[in-house]
Design an enzyme around this catalytic site. Structure first.
Site, PDB file in Angstrom:
ATOM      1  CB  SER A  50      -0.899   0.006   1.237  1.00 21.57           C
ATOM      2  OG  SER A  50      -1.668   1.182   1.240  1.00 21.57           O
TER       3      SER A  50
ATOM      4  CE  LYS B 110      -2.886  -2.309  -0.620  1.00 21.28           C
ATOM      5  NZ  LYS B 110      -3.626  -2.129  -1.807  1.00 21.28           N
TER       6      LYS B 110
ATOM      7  CG  HIS C  19      -5.007  -0.739   3.867  1.00 24.19           C
ATOM      8  ND1 HIS C  19      -5.171  -0.191   2.605  1.00 24.19           N
ATOM      9  CD2 HIS C  19      -4.238   0.129   4.545  1.00 24.19           C
ATOM     10  CE1 HIS C  19      -4.528   0.955   2.537  1.00 24.19           C
ATOM     11  NE2 HIS C  19      -3.945   1.173   3.700  1.00 24.19           N
ATOM     12  CG  ASN C  20      -7.132  -1.234  -0.629  1.00 23.33           C
ATOM     13  OD1 ASN C  20      -6.160  -1.061   0.099  1.00 23.33           O
ATOM     14  ND2 ASN C  20      -7.025  -1.379  -1.937  1.00 23.33           N
TER      15      ASN C  20
ATOM     16  CD  GLU D  55      -7.245   3.800   0.339  1.00 27.13           C
ATOM     17  OE1 GLU D  55      -6.289   3.063   0.675  1.00 27.13           O
ATOM     18  OE2 GLU D  55      -7.462   4.110  -0.839  1.00 27.13           O
TER      19      GLU D  55
HETATM   20  P1  NBP Z   1      -1.062  -2.087 -13.688  1.00 30.90           P
HETATM   21  O1  NBP Z   1      -2.032  -2.715 -12.751  1.00 30.90           O
HETATM   22  O2  NBP Z   1      -1.517  -0.938 -14.506  1.00 30.90           O
HETATM   23  O3  NBP Z   1      -0.504  -3.248 -14.655  1.00 30.90           O
HETATM   24  C1  NBP Z   1       0.397  -2.943 -15.701  1.00 30.90           C
HETATM   25  C2  NBP Z   1       1.507  -3.955 -15.747  1.00 30.90           C
HETATM   26  O4  NBP Z   1       0.973  -5.276 -15.915  1.00 30.90           O
HETATM   27  C3  NBP Z   1       2.424  -3.690 -16.929  1.00 30.90           C
HETATM   28  O5  NBP Z   1       3.733  -4.014 -16.560  1.00 30.90           O
HETATM   29  C4  NBP Z   1       1.872  -4.654 -17.972  1.00 30.90           C
HETATM   30  O6  NBP Z   1       2.784  -4.985 -18.979  1.00 30.90           O
HETATM   31  C5  NBP Z   1       1.601  -5.837 -17.092  1.00 30.90           C
HETATM   32  N1  NBP Z   1       0.761  -6.869 -17.698  1.00 30.90           N
HETATM   33  C6  NBP Z   1      -0.525  -6.825 -18.077  1.00 30.90           C
HETATM   34 BR1  NBP Z   1      -1.610  -5.363 -17.962  1.00 30.90          BR
HETATM   35  N2  NBP Z   1      -0.967  -7.979 -18.572  1.00 30.90           N
HETATM   36  C7  NBP Z   1       0.090  -8.787 -18.549  1.00 30.90           C
HETATM   37  C8  NBP Z   1       0.288 -10.118 -18.947  1.00 30.90           C
HETATM   38  N3  NBP Z   1      -0.715 -10.850 -19.441  1.00 30.90           N
HETATM   39  N4  NBP Z   1       1.512 -10.663 -18.787  1.00 30.90           N
HETATM   40  C9  NBP Z   1       2.519  -9.935 -18.287  1.00 30.90           C
HETATM   41  N5  NBP Z   1       2.395  -8.651 -17.866  1.00 30.90           N
HETATM   42  C10 NBP Z   1       1.191  -8.094 -18.000  1.00 30.90           C
HETATM   43  O7  NBP Z   1       0.283  -1.671 -12.907  1.00 30.90           O
HETATM   44  P2  NBP Z   1       0.474  -0.904 -11.525  1.00 30.90           P
HETATM   45  O8  NBP Z   1      -0.472   0.252 -11.376  1.00 30.90           O
HETATM   46  O9  NBP Z   1       1.927  -0.672 -11.397  1.00 30.90           O
HETATM   47  O10 NBP Z   1       0.024  -1.976 -10.441  1.00 30.90           O
HETATM   48  C11 NBP Z   1       0.661  -3.235 -10.331  1.00 30.90           C
HETATM   49  C12 NBP Z   1      -0.112  -4.044  -9.307  1.00 30.90           C
HETATM   50  O11 NBP Z   1      -0.044  -3.364  -8.054  1.00 30.90           O
HETATM   51  C13 NBP Z   1      -1.605  -4.177  -9.618  1.00 30.90           C
HETATM   52  O12 NBP Z   1      -2.064  -5.425  -9.173  1.00 30.90           O
HETATM   53  C14 NBP Z   1      -2.234  -3.077  -8.817  1.00 30.90           C
HETATM   54  O13 NBP Z   1      -3.583  -3.358  -8.490  1.00 30.90           O
HETATM   55  C15 NBP Z   1      -1.352  -3.070  -7.575  1.00 30.90           C
HETATM   56  N6  NBP Z   1      -1.310  -1.796  -6.857  1.00 30.90           N
HETATM   57  C16 NBP Z   1      -1.327  -0.621  -7.518  1.00 30.90           C
HETATM   58  C17 NBP Z   1      -1.260   0.573  -6.824  1.00 30.90           C
HETATM   59  C18 NBP Z   1      -1.237   1.892  -7.540  1.00 30.90           C
HETATM   60  O14 NBP Z   1      -1.290   2.930  -6.861  1.00 30.90           O
HETATM   61  N7  NBP Z   1      -1.138   1.913  -8.872  1.00 30.90           N
HETATM   62  C19 NBP Z   1      -1.168   0.558  -5.434  1.00 30.90           C
HETATM   63  C20 NBP Z   1      -1.120  -0.663  -4.766  1.00 30.90           C
HETATM   64  C21 NBP Z   1      -1.194  -1.836  -5.495  1.00 30.90           C
HETATM   65  P3  NBP Z   1       2.794  -4.138 -20.348  1.00 30.90           P
HETATM   66  O15 NBP Z   1       3.650  -2.962 -20.088  1.00 30.90           O
HETATM   67  O16 NBP Z   1       3.383  -5.074 -21.334  1.00 30.90           O
HETATM   68  O17 NBP Z   1       1.374  -3.764 -20.664  1.00 30.90           O
END
Ligand code: NBP
Length: 470
Positions: A130, A184, A187-188, A191
């Protein structure tokens, strides 16, 4: 490729990139891979230039770059992508290697995946992370669970990059399989609740009292000095003070239509399944759902009348009561959240330490607050505590806030300002503190139309009676 990296990270979107840079700052050698491999090259040439981060262009290359036991952290979109990556990795990894899912996966998926990976002889960790982009880069709250034998192999990396409060890292082992992702999720959900109680305070101040944004910013900032001291109160004060290009408050230019990604809903679904009254989070989710029906609301507003949304009591009295309503509602919300965690722990045989969870949430994450330190102390003093409402600290806090809480609800209700979080929290509180409520009538009705039987107050529990009501 030489096996030199401490950990491999798959997924270089916002979370993955920032966690990798955070690990590099702490002397962890990280190799990275992303499905779209051009993003690996851009990252290595850009943000990661001059670091020890190693770019790879395939999963076999990533795996070959890792020291044993190999640690592979998936930071990809939750859902089928995680399953697909696990299947590929199972063919590439050896027994004792560790697959870690750091995304927002549904905890039931994590339970299934942990069993699947462990059956193949490898270790699986599902971890909540988080704090968003900023947290990932400079210190998130990390909630890992899964194969316990794997914890010593990731502990120093995770605790090294986590936020730290009072010299304690905001990361500790939560328990088996899906426990980390469940924590988590709750937590959300909490939130969502914290945000809703703030939104209701804004509505009472803005529409009810007619305060301007500067004044509202001052009120939120002053609340951030007391028991409500938290990241969300702090940023709410900042939001009040932000002007648009024309100098008017930006907040009033934003459509009142809230989005959601699902973790609040998952919390509520789980609470229903486990028979737990997590009412404030449920109201927070429903408030977002209602907000999203914008066209419907606009049409309804043309035909449905209500009182003018004006509160005429002295402003300082209303604000003092509003503070107390927020505080008491927040206490109820956390009481409900931890009751839910307790029920899930019992259901799934997770040994979750509530003091430790409170400690982990004190820093790095969106709900970080002074309140969580108090929660930690209460749980540390009584490890068997089922509800914080029964602790001396919080029962007396609610007692002191109670009169203002009730007055706030009365005022808002009379003025037609919706306060679902405050009022549902108070209804829960009044139901929870009643040794006899009204469910005797529900049981009588059920027995009347469906012969569902009932227990009697004058007979031992477990004896069931049926009456021929007509
Ligand atoms: P995203 O949730 O937007 O996912 C994008 C990533 O997933 C890219 O690297 C993309 O690769 C990859 N991907 C996808 Br889409 N499909 C794929 C597949 N079939 N095989 C391999 N890679 C694949 O990224 P994020 O916002 O960095 O979040 C990552 C995780 O962390 C998520 O589960 C999210 O829920 C969680 N999270 C996010 C936050 C936040 O604030 N953003 C906070 C806490 C937790 P590509 O570049 O090739 O499309």
């Amino acid at each position: 490729m030489t096996a030199q990296a401490d950990i491999g990270v798959v997924g270089l979107a916002v979370m993955g990139r920032n966690l990798v840079l955070n690990m590099d700052d702490h002397g962890v050698v990280v190799s990275v891979f992303n499905r779209t491999t051009s993003k690996v090259d851009e990252f290595i040439a850009g943000e990661a230039a001059g670091t020890a981060i190693i770019g790879t262009h395939s999963l076999p290359e990533l795996v070959a770059s890792l020291q044993t036991p190999r640690r592979v952290l998936l930071m990809v979109k939750a859902g089928p992508a995680v399953d697909a990556l696990i299947e590929t990795l199972l063919d590439l990894l050896d027994p004792e290697d560790i697959i870690i899912d750091g995304g927002n996966s549904l905890y039931t998926d994590t339970i299934r995946r942990a069993a699947h990976v462990e059956a193949a002889g490898m270790a699986y960790i599902g971890t909540g992370i988080s704090g968003g982009e900023e947290g990932a880069r400079y210190g998130p709250s990390i909630m890992p669970a899964g194969t316990a034998a794997a914890w010593p192999h990731v502990q120093s990396i995770f605790q090294g990059i986590a936020a730290v409060v009072d010299d304690v890292p905001c990361c500790d082992w939560i328990g088996a399989d899906g426990a980390g992702h469940y924590v988590k999720t709750v937590h959300n959900g909490i939130e969502y609740g914290d945000m809703q109680v703030l939104a209701e305070a804004y509505d009472v101040m803005h529409r009810g009292l007619g305060l301007d944004h500067k004044r509202m910013g001052e009120v939120f900032a002053s609340w951030d000095e007391g028991p409500l001291d938290s990241y969300l109160v702090e940023i709410t004060a900042d939001v009040m003070n932000k002007s648009d290009e024309d100098g008017s408050p930006l907040l009033e230019k934003i459509l009142d239509r809230a989005g959601q990604k699902g973790t609040g809903k998952w919390t509520v679904i789980s609470s229903m399944e486990l028979g737990q009254p997590t009412t404030l989070v449920a109201e927070a989710v429903y408030a977002r759902v209602l907000s999203s029906m914008l066209d419907e609301r606009v049409a309804a507003s043309a035909v449905l009348e209500g009182p003018p949304p004006t509160i005429t009591d002295p402003v300082e009295e209303v604000l003092a009561d509003l503070h107390d309503a927020m505080y008491a509602s927040k206490i109820v919300s956390y009481a409900q959240g931890f009751m839910l965690l307790g029920a899930a722990a019992a259901e799934h045989d997770w040994d979750i330490d509530f003091a430790s969870v409170s400690s982990m949430w004190r820093g790095g994450c969106i709900i970080r607050s002074r309140f969580l330190g108090e929660l930690m102390d209460v749980f540390a003093a009584d490890r068997e505590l089922t509800s914080i409402l029964r602790s001396d600290f919080f029962s007396s806090a609610v007692d002191q806030a109670q009169a203002g809480w009730r007055r706030t609800i009365a005022r808002a209700t009379a003025a037609g300002i919706p306060i679902p979080a405050y009022s549902s929290a108070l209804s829960f509180f009044d139901g929870y503190r009643s040794s006899r409520g009204s469910a005797n009538l529900i049981q009588a009705q059920r027995d009347y139309f469906g012969a569902h039987t009932y227990e009697r107050v004058d007979r031992p529990r477990g004896e069931f009676f049926h009456t021929d009501w007509v």
